[in-house]
Scaffold this motif. Structure first.
Motif, PDB file in Angstrom:
ATOM      1  N   HIS A 279       0.861  -1.174   0.000  1.00 19.41           N
ATOM      2  CA  HIS A 279       0.000   0.000   0.000  1.00 19.41           C
ATOM      3  C   HIS A 279       0.905   1.233   0.000  1.00 19.41           C
ATOM      4  O   HIS A 279       1.776   1.374   0.876  1.00 19.41           O
ATOM      5  N   ILE A 280       0.712   2.104  -0.981  1.00 21.23           N
ATOM      6  CA  ILE A 280       1.518   3.319  -1.086  1.00 21.23           C
ATOM      7  C   ILE A 280       0.613   4.469  -1.508  1.00 21.23           C
ATOM      8  O   ILE A 280      -0.190   4.324  -2.439  1.00 21.23           O
ATOM      9  N   THR A 281       0.742   5.574  -0.819  1.00 18.85           N
ATOM     10  CA  THR A 281       0.005   6.783  -1.169  1.00 18.85           C
ATOM     11  C   THR A 281       0.880   7.637  -2.079  1.00 18.85           C
ATOM     12  O   THR A 281       2.043   7.897  -1.748  1.00 18.85           O
ATOM     13  N   ILE A 282       0.331   8.039  -3.218  1.00 20.47           N
ATOM     14  CA  ILE A 282       1.064   8.938  -4.110  1.00 20.47           C
ATOM     15  C   ILE A 282       0.274  10.234  -4.247  1.00 20.47           C
ATOM     16  O   ILE A 282      -0.952  10.267  -4.075  1.00 20.47           O
ATOM     17  N   ALA A 283       0.986  11.307  -4.540  1.00 21.46           N
ATOM     18  CA  ALA A 283       0.369  12.634  -4.629  1.00 21.46           C
ATOM     19  C   ALA A 283       0.980  13.414  -5.773  1.00 21.46           C
ATOM     20  O   ALA A 283       2.154  13.222  -6.102  1.00 21.46           O
ATOM     21  N   CYS A 284       0.182  14.274  -6.363  1.00 23.49           N
ATOM     22  CA  CYS A 284       0.658  15.153  -7.422  1.00 23.49           C
ATOM     23  C   CYS A 284       1.207  16.428  -6.804  1.00 23.49           C
ATOM     24  O   CYS A 284       0.638  16.961  -5.839  1.00 23.49           O
ATOM     25  N   VAL A 285       2.281  16.935  -7.355  1.00 25.18           N
ATOM     26  CA  VAL A 285       2.858  18.181  -6.845  1.00 25.18           C
ATOM     27  C   VAL A 285       1.897  19.345  -7.045  1.00 25.18           C
ATOM     28  O   VAL A 285       1.994  20.368  -6.349  1.00 25.18           O
ATOM     29  N   SER A 286       0.949  19.207  -7.958  1.00 25.51           N
ATOM     30  CA  SER A 286      -0.029  20.266  -8.201  1.00 25.51           C
ATOM     31  C   SER A 286      -1.182  20.248  -7.204  1.00 25.51           C
ATOM     32  O   SER A 286      -2.130  21.017  -7.342  1.00 25.51           O
ATOM     33  N   ASN A 287      -1.101  19.380  -6.219  1.00 27.15           N
ATOM     34  CA  ASN A 287      -2.162  19.302  -5.216  1.00 27.15           C
ATOM     35  C   ASN A 287      -2.120  20.530  -4.311  1.00 27.15           C
ATOM     36  O   ASN A 287      -1.160  20.748  -3.571  1.00 27.15           O
ATOM     37  N   GLU A 288      -3.175  21.332  -4.385  1.00 21.60           N
ATOM     38  CA  GLU A 288      -3.267  22.492  -3.498  1.00 21.60           C
ATOM     39  C   GLU A 288      -3.496  22.038  -2.065  1.00 21.60           C
ATOM     40  O   GLU A 288      -3.900  20.892  -1.815  1.00 21.60           O
ATOM     41  N   VAL A 289      -3.270  22.936  -1.105  1.00 21.15           N
ATOM     42  CA  VAL A 289      -3.586  22.628   0.284  1.00 21.15           C
ATOM     43  C   VAL A 289      -5.076  22.289   0.369  1.00 21.15           C
ATOM     44  O   VAL A 289      -5.928  23.058  -0.087  1.00 21.15           O
ATOM     45  N   GLY A 290      -5.365  21.110   0.903  1.00 19.49           N
ATOM     46  CA  GLY A 290      -6.751  20.659   0.968  1.00 19.49           C
ATOM     47  C   GLY A 290      -7.245  20.025  -0.313  1.00 19.49           C
ATOM     48  O   GLY A 290      -8.419  19.660  -0.414  1.00 19.49           O
ATOM     49  N   GLY A 291      -6.378  19.854  -1.313  1.00 17.14           N
ATOM     50  CA  GLY A 291      -6.786  19.319  -2.601  1.00 17.14           C
ATOM     51  C   GLY A 291      -6.957  17.815  -2.608  1.00 17.14           C
ATOM     52  O   GLY A 291      -6.654  17.121  -1.625  1.00 17.14           O
ATOM     53  N   GLU A 292      -7.421  17.289  -3.751  1.00 17.85           N
ATOM     54  CA  GLU A 292      -7.756  15.875  -3.855  1.00 17.85           C
ATOM     55  C   GLU A 292      -6.894  15.132  -4.871  1.00 17.85           C
ATOM     56  O   GLU A 292      -7.247  14.022  -5.292  1.00 17.85           O
ATOM     57  N   LEU A 293      -5.752  15.719  -5.262  1.00 24.39           N
ATOM     58  CA  LEU A 293      -4.865  15.038  -6.207  1.00 24.39           C
ATOM     59  C   LEU A 293      -3.909  14.124  -5.450  1.00 24.39           C
ATOM     60  O   LEU A 293      -2.688  14.254  -5.484  1.00 24.39           O
ATOM     61  N   ILE A 294      -4.502  13.185  -4.739  1.00 21.78           N
ATOM     62  CA  ILE A 294      -3.756  12.242  -3.914  1.00 21.78           C
ATOM     63  C   ILE A 294      -4.617  11.008  -3.734  1.00 21.78           C
ATOM     64  O   ILE A 294      -5.846  11.090  -3.735  1.00 21.78           O
ATOM     65  N   GLY A 295      -3.981   9.847  -3.615  1.00 19.38           N
ATOM     66  CA  GLY A 295      -4.740   8.624  -3.418  1.00 19.38           C
ATOM     67  C   GLY A 295      -3.853   7.511  -2.897  1.00 19.38           C
ATOM     68  O   GLY A 295      -2.632   7.529  -3.061  1.00 19.38           O
TER      69      GLY A 295
END
Length: 515
Positions: A279-295
């Motif tokens: 299980h690994i969580t990855i995130a986009c650098v474009s994810n704003e504070v509080g954003g949803e570009l993560i999973g």
């Protein structure tokens, strides 16, 4: 002349319809390769036809039954388009209405298919709009050349010029429809091959089993992000205009650059390697504070360090430039691909082969780094090199070239701007500091004292954690903020910073009305 003009009107309808269908299929090829207006209508027809009729069709045409069905749909569409052209010449708007009804039928068929996605609905809409615009344009030019007998000839008798304008428009539209059709066929064939292989692929079992999910890791809070993000809901950010459709039997991954020996591996060989599930969580650098570009997902793959060990990186190398099938590149520190973290050449996601849009057949997953420097999809090459010698896609556009993920937290519930009932208001959300882990999550109301939330057990330091906290609030307006502290004792930064060049910082803040 009346009979000839009627034939020209029918021809205009057919040409406009062909261009509309081609535009719709091309749109589907770009946005929803598995569902298009033609295939959706065909599926709807197959579903609606009684079994006895199906048996007769199969007996008559054998394995060519689908070709006959598509040809029949095209023939019916051509007849309807011809009728639309004749109607539009006789009375403005009648032909457009028929084209609009056909578009509604296509949209209904698309949206009711099991494989349908929200993007799939654009294709029949584009088809209808293009058909209607071209039908009106072509019929208008036809009327300028050969108006109905009960209508006066236009002043100046522009017959020859109007005729040429109409014929030119017909020719240009026909050519555009043909080009769109050819492009669509290329896209569809490539996608069908990749999708078909993926559908028949059985993933190998993991030699290194995934971490057990601790009891209580998933909190029962309505509206909170699930501990594991489904493939359908997982964010997608990349530069590919169309999803690359790669035929796995022809896929190869090369290791080049500063290595003792160049290595390449094909898909069949990769599947024989001892697989790791994590299980690994990855995130986009474009994810704003509080954003949803993560999973967070369960990934299956072979550790990158094993492949790099086969190649033998040379002294002085400090970076691996990974390249996607579409030419996109990422700069990943060599250290994080050769240490004991589970950086993977991923082939599976949440128990199934990678979806096409998430990198099938192979992508990289690296804990602790933003995706723009690590999570290369449709992977084709790993070049061992140096940061001083090579730059990646985003590095040449002002972004950083290392990209470690920053500690962040998010309030999922209640949503900002909502109204809550006075009393105990239940807050919940997620926090993450991949490859470091989270030790504490706190909330504060109206910039008051920090209150510690209940932190669920994380699956590992490489995944996000859920949290919850009930706070007694009287009626009024409130500002609520959240912050997380990682397992090294370092709290997330309060300073607000944009996503560029290396990730946003600041406290996620919501405004809440309590009544």
């Amino acid at each position: 002349m009346r009979r000839r003009a009627g034939r020209w009107a029918a021809g205009a309808g057919v040409v406009a319809g062909a261009a509309g269908i081609a535009a719709g299929e091309l749109t589907a090829g770009l946005l929803s390769p598995l569902v298009s207006p033609v295939t959706a209508l065909g599926g709807a027809v197959i579903d609606a036809v009684p079994p006895g009729v199906k048996d007769v069709v199969i007996q008559l045409f054998g394995t060519a039954d689908k070709i006959v069905l598509v040809a029949s749909i095209v023939l019916v569409a051509a007849v309807l388009a011809a009728v639309a052209g004749v109607l539009e010449r006789r009375r403005k708007g009648l032909g457009l209405a028929l084209a609009g009804l056909a578009g509604i039928a296509g949209l209904t068929a698309v949206l009711t298919r099991a494989q349908s996605t929200p993007q799939a609905g654009f294709a029949p809409i584009v088809a209808a709009v293009v058909t209607m615009v071209l039908l009106r344009t072509l019929v208008r030019r036809l009327l300028e050349w050969a108006p109905p007998e009960d209508r006066k000839e236009p002043a100046g008798e522009p017959g020859p010029l109007a005729r040429r304008s109409f014929l030119n428009a017909m020719a240009v539209t026909s050519i555009a429809a043909a080009v769109a059709g050819v492009v669509t066929v290329v896209l569809t064939r490539a996608t069908a091959v990749a999708s078909g292989f993926r559908g028949s692929l059985t993933l190998p079992s993991a030699v290194t089993a995934p971490q057990p999910v601790p009891a209580g890791a998933s909190l029962a809070v309505d509206g909170i992000s699930p501990l594991v993000t489904s493939n359908e809901d997982f964010y997608r950010i990349d530069t590919a205009l169309t999803v690359p459709a790669i035929d796995p039997p022809s896929w190869k991954l090369k290791v080049t650059g500063m290595v003792e020996r160049e290595v390449d591996i094909d898909f069949a060989t990769l599947l024989t390697k001892p697989m790791t599930a994590r299980h690994i969580t990855i995130a986009c650098v474009s994810n704003e504070v509080g954003g949803e570009l993560i999973g967070n997902a369960l990934w299956l793959g072979w550790p990158v360090r094993e492949l790099l060990a086969m190649a033998g990186p040379q002294p002085g190398a400090d970076m691996v430039l990974s390249t996607s099938n579409d030419g996109w590149t990422a700069s990943t520190p060599l250290e994080v691909l050769t240490d004991d973290r589970d950086a993977l050449l991923a082939v599976g996601m949440n128990g199934e082969p990678l979806p096409l849009e998430h990198g099938f057949p192979v992508r990289m997953i690296v804990p602790g780094l933003y995706g723009f420097v690590s999570a290369t999809k449709w992977l084709t090459e790993l070049k061992v090199t140096r940061f001083a010698d090579d730059t990646a896609y985003w590095s040449t556009r002002g972004w950083s070239d290392h990209g470690p993920i920053k500690t962040q937290s998010r309030i999922d519930v209640p949503r900002s701007g909502r109204t809550a009932k006075a009393g105990t208001v239940r807050f919940g959300g997620v926090a993450w500091a991949q490859h470091r882990g989270i030790s504490r999550v706190e909330l504060r109301v109206n910039r008051g004292a920090w209150q510690q939330a209940t932190l669920a057990a994380g699956i590992s330091n490489d995944t996000w954690y859920q949290w919850q906290l009930g706070i007694d609030l009287a009626p009024g307006d409130y500002e609520v903020q959240v912050r997380a502290t990682d397992l090294t004792g370092q709290p997330q930064s309060e300073n607000r910073a944009p996503v560029a060049p290396d990730g946003a910082t600041g406290y996620h803040t919501i405004n809440l009305k309590v009544a």
